[in-house]
Design an enzyme around this catalytic site. Structure first.
Site: not given
Length: 290
Positions: A10-11, A59, A61, A100, A124
């Site tokens: 992921g990022q 996650a 997302t 988040t 989410y």
């Protein structure tokens, strides 16, 4: 230090893996190598590796898609963290979990602190809040790091979308009435590495929830303006497209977006000595985002 990292493609996970490699005994796992909803596999992996810290960067997302994939979103964002937290507790490990701004309603004036009332407006956010609760209930030694508007060189994000659209279109409509703190994924990774260093000190007792996002706060419109200025300056664009400021109502989406995603980051600075992400500085690396 033995560290188990989930979501390493992921990022944030991708950059965390790069920063941690060679500095610790690292077990970095992709979605394919560890399904965080598979309790037997998690328990076996944790029992064999015996991590001192578990970092959950995995996650679901897809904010809009979550509205029609509620079960999957909750499996990954709520059940997964619960199983990881239980496994961490079983080997006396700590867990660092990324959350988040979507846990908040997003209509407050000013900034959101860690103690503000949570009221997610979509699946989410609901699933991420459920994950937070599960982590708190199942592992006493936890750090929950709420962040917002994440961008970086790896993965899909707003910066990459703007760079692509800037080459394809002469004008763009950008939402100007949603505000938050754009946050560079590499800065989140650095913040987590710093937290790990502090956890190594046996006297560490600053467990709990923290906000970590970028500063200065901006609208998506203002964020886009800076992206195009940097891209033009670096020679990625011949010209900057005309930007038109639009309202949230002009760009309807299946999931509601918070109008205010401004996270108050004074707690993480005061208690852990970690400064907010400098997203303007991070955009200097925009040549690497293609």
């Amino acid at each position: 230090m033995r560290i188990l990292l989930t979501g390493c493609n992921g990022q944030v996970g991708f950059l965390l893996k790069k920063k941690l490699e060679g500095k610790c005994e690292l077990l970095a796992l992709t979605r394919e190598s560890l399904d965080i909803t598979d309790e037997p596999k998690i328990n076996l992996t944790v029992a064999e590796f015996k991590p001192q810290v578990i970092i959950n960067a995995a996650a679901y997302t897809a904010v809009d898609k979550a509205e029609s994939e509620k079960e999957l979103a909750f499996e990954i964002n709520a059940t997964g963290p619960k199983l990881l937290a239980k496994a961490a507790s079983s080997v006396n490990a700590s867990i660092i979990h990324i959350s988040t701004d979507y846990v908040f309603e997003g209509n407050k004036s000013g900034t959101y602190s860690e103690t503000d009332h949570v009221n997610p407006q979509g699946v989410y956010g609901e699933s991420k809040l459920a994950g937070e609760i599960a982590v708190r209930e199942n592992c006493e030694k936890h750090i929950i790091l709420r962040t917002a508007w994440v961008f970086g060189e790896h993965g899909n994000n707003f910066v990459k979308t703007m760079l692509r659209l800037g080459q394809e279109r002469e004008s763009l409509g950008i939402v100007g009435d949603q505000f938050g703190g754009p946050t560079y994924a590499g800065d989140i990774a650095d913040a987590i590495v710093e937290i790990i260093y502090q956890i190594e000190d046996k006297r560490f007792d600053s467990w709990g929830s923290y906000h970590y996002s970028g500063y200065p706060y901006a609208s998506w419109y203002e964020f886009a303006e800076q992206i195009f200025v940097k891209a033009k300056g670096k020679g990625l664009l011949e010209s900057i497209p005309k930007l038109n400021k639009i309202q949230t109502e002009d760009y309807p989406t299946p999931a509601a977006r918070p109008k205010n995603s401004k996270l108050e980051c004074s707690k993480v600075k005061l208690q852990l000595g970690i400064e907010p992400s400098d997203w303007l500085k991070a955009l200097e690396k925009i040549c690497e985002y293609e």
